[in-house]
Enzyme design. Sequence first.
Site, PDB file in Angstrom:
ATOM      1  CB  SER A  80      -0.913   0.010   1.224  1.00 44.91           C
ATOM      2  OG  SER A  80      -1.835  -1.047   1.179  1.00 44.91           O
TER       3      SER A  80
ATOM      4  CG  HIS B 101      -3.062  -2.007  -3.616  1.00 48.47           C
ATOM      5  ND1 HIS B 101      -2.135  -3.019  -3.456  1.00 48.47           N
ATOM      6  CD2 HIS B 101      -3.316  -1.527  -2.372  1.00 48.47           C
ATOM      7  CE1 HIS B 101      -1.843  -3.139  -2.163  1.00 48.47           C
ATOM      8  NE2 HIS B 101      -2.544  -2.254  -1.503  1.00 48.47           N
TER       9      HIS B 101
ATOM     10  CG  HIS C  78      -5.356  -7.148   0.141  1.00 48.25           C
ATOM     11  ND1 HIS C  78      -5.325  -6.298  -0.938  1.00 48.25           N
ATOM     12  CD2 HIS C  78      -4.284  -6.836   0.917  1.00 48.25           C
ATOM     13  CE1 HIS C  78      -4.280  -5.493  -0.828  1.00 48.25           C
ATOM     14  NE2 HIS C  78      -3.638  -5.797   0.278  1.00 48.25           N
TER      15      HIS C  78
ATOM     16  CE1 TYR D 177      -8.949  -5.288   1.640  1.00 47.99           C
ATOM     17  CE2 TYR D 177      -7.221  -6.180   3.028  1.00 47.99           C
ATOM     18  CZ  TYR D 177      -7.659  -5.248   2.108  1.00 47.99           C
ATOM     19  OH  TYR D 177      -6.797  -4.273   1.669  1.00 47.99           O
ATOM     20  CD  GLU D 178      -8.638  -6.615  -2.956  1.00 47.97           C
ATOM     21  OE1 GLU D 178      -9.044  -6.076  -4.000  1.00 47.97           O
ATOM     22  OE2 GLU D 178      -7.449  -6.952  -2.776  1.00 47.97           O
TER      23      GLU D 178
ATOM     24  CB  ALA E 253       1.616  -0.300   4.543  1.00 46.63           C
TER      25      ALA E 253
ATOM     26  CG  MET F 104      -4.891  -6.501   6.895  1.00 55.19           C
ATOM     27  SD  MET F 104      -6.219  -5.342   6.489  1.00 55.19           S
ATOM     28  CE  MET F 104      -6.342  -4.442   8.058  1.00 55.19           C
ATOM     29  CB  SER F 105      -0.681  -8.426   2.198  1.00 56.02           C
ATOM     30  OG  SER F 105       0.367  -7.583   2.652  1.00 56.02           O
TER      31      SER F 105
ATOM     32  CG  ASN G 208      -0.593   1.795  11.949  1.00 55.91           C
ATOM     33  OD1 ASN G 208      -0.451   1.263  10.852  1.00 55.91           O
ATOM     34  ND2 ASN G 208      -1.142   1.185  12.978  1.00 55.91           N
TER      35      ASN G 208
ATOM     36  CG  HIS H  51      -6.256   2.894   3.530  1.00 57.85           C
ATOM     37  ND1 HIS H  51      -5.399   1.815   3.523  1.00 57.85           N
ATOM     38  CD2 HIS H  51      -6.318   3.318   2.235  1.00 57.85           C
ATOM     39  CE1 HIS H  51      -4.978   1.580   2.291  1.00 57.85           C
ATOM     40  NE2 HIS H  51      -5.513   2.482   1.490  1.00 57.85           N
TER      41      HIS H  51
END
Length: 357
Positions: free
Chosen positions: A102, A133, A155, A157-158, A185, A288-289, A312, A328
């Site tokens: 990201s 992306h 991802h 979650y997609e 990220a 998440m990846s 973060n 995000h």
Amino acid sequence: MTGYNSNGDVATSNANGHQNGHNGSSNNNGNRQLTADYTAQENHTNNINSQEKIQCYLSTEELRALRVMNEDTYPYEVIQEIADFIVKGSNMRPKIGIICGSGLGSLADIIQDAKVFEYEKIPNFPVSTVEGHAGKLVVGNLEGAVVMAMQGRFHFYEGYPLAKCSMPVRVMKLCGVEYLFATNAAGGINPKYSVGDIMLMHDHVNMLGFAGNSPLQGPNDPRFGPRFPALVNSYNKELINKALEIGKQMGIEANMHVGVYSCLGGPTYETIAELKALRMMGVDAVGMSTVHEVITARHCDMKVFAFSLITNKCATEYSDKKDDEANHDEVMAVAKNRQKACCELVARLIRQIQASS
């Protein structure tokens, strides 16, 4: 999935799965949209066989994404066709594959003599739907090496299964890629990490795997790799050491770490309790990846180098402050500020790999 297409036709799908095409319609502002009629049977007191028809509007991109999403498997032959399309279209065989996390898509912008493939124009390729992306595959030269870079990954979650999320890694392999560079990220759990730091991954905790979800589920094709691959040395130690030395040369060694990454399913950020549990397990950063991509790369015997940009600091204490909540926009802003250092690190490492080959 028959019936869904991107040439201006629309699919009618009923409760029994039968589909029929008909023409699309336009909305009031002139933007052409595609429609799909879904006929659903419901039980009613007075009419058991009554039907309700629901009409929804889908763009060309959404229809294509829906079609690709419903393809459950990618056989070797299909992946070979994708690889052949890219090699023929670029007239190059890449040695190094890069997955841009990201906000880190600028890694692909430094590639020279680039041939760009939009995901939607690559046969049987999924579509990236996340901000930051770009959805492009770039093949070209970087520091004397032929590379291919994904500006945008896929991802869990997609809605894509893990095998599909990591399918491009197998495409890279069949294109000739020997090294995978995966970037992401991530949120920093280790209290010693600061926003903007770079964490070189030397191990991971596969939380999705704990739940029985793996990109290698299903029948194993030995043309890619063994049924039971070992992961104890997933991240190449030689490349990690080279990257640390490069960090010293760049003067950013104080902002570099070597740590453990964990992938959760998303798209929600983690709870306080989840972050505390991960920290107790020895996790330094969470995202998440990446993990399923690394598993796929090691399965087909690619050398892996991966790093997280800490965008973060994860909150591990309860608070009512909104500032403690990850978002995000913050991720994208930090990635933009640090992309120059990330690009230089990758470029210098590729230079060393090319010089030693």
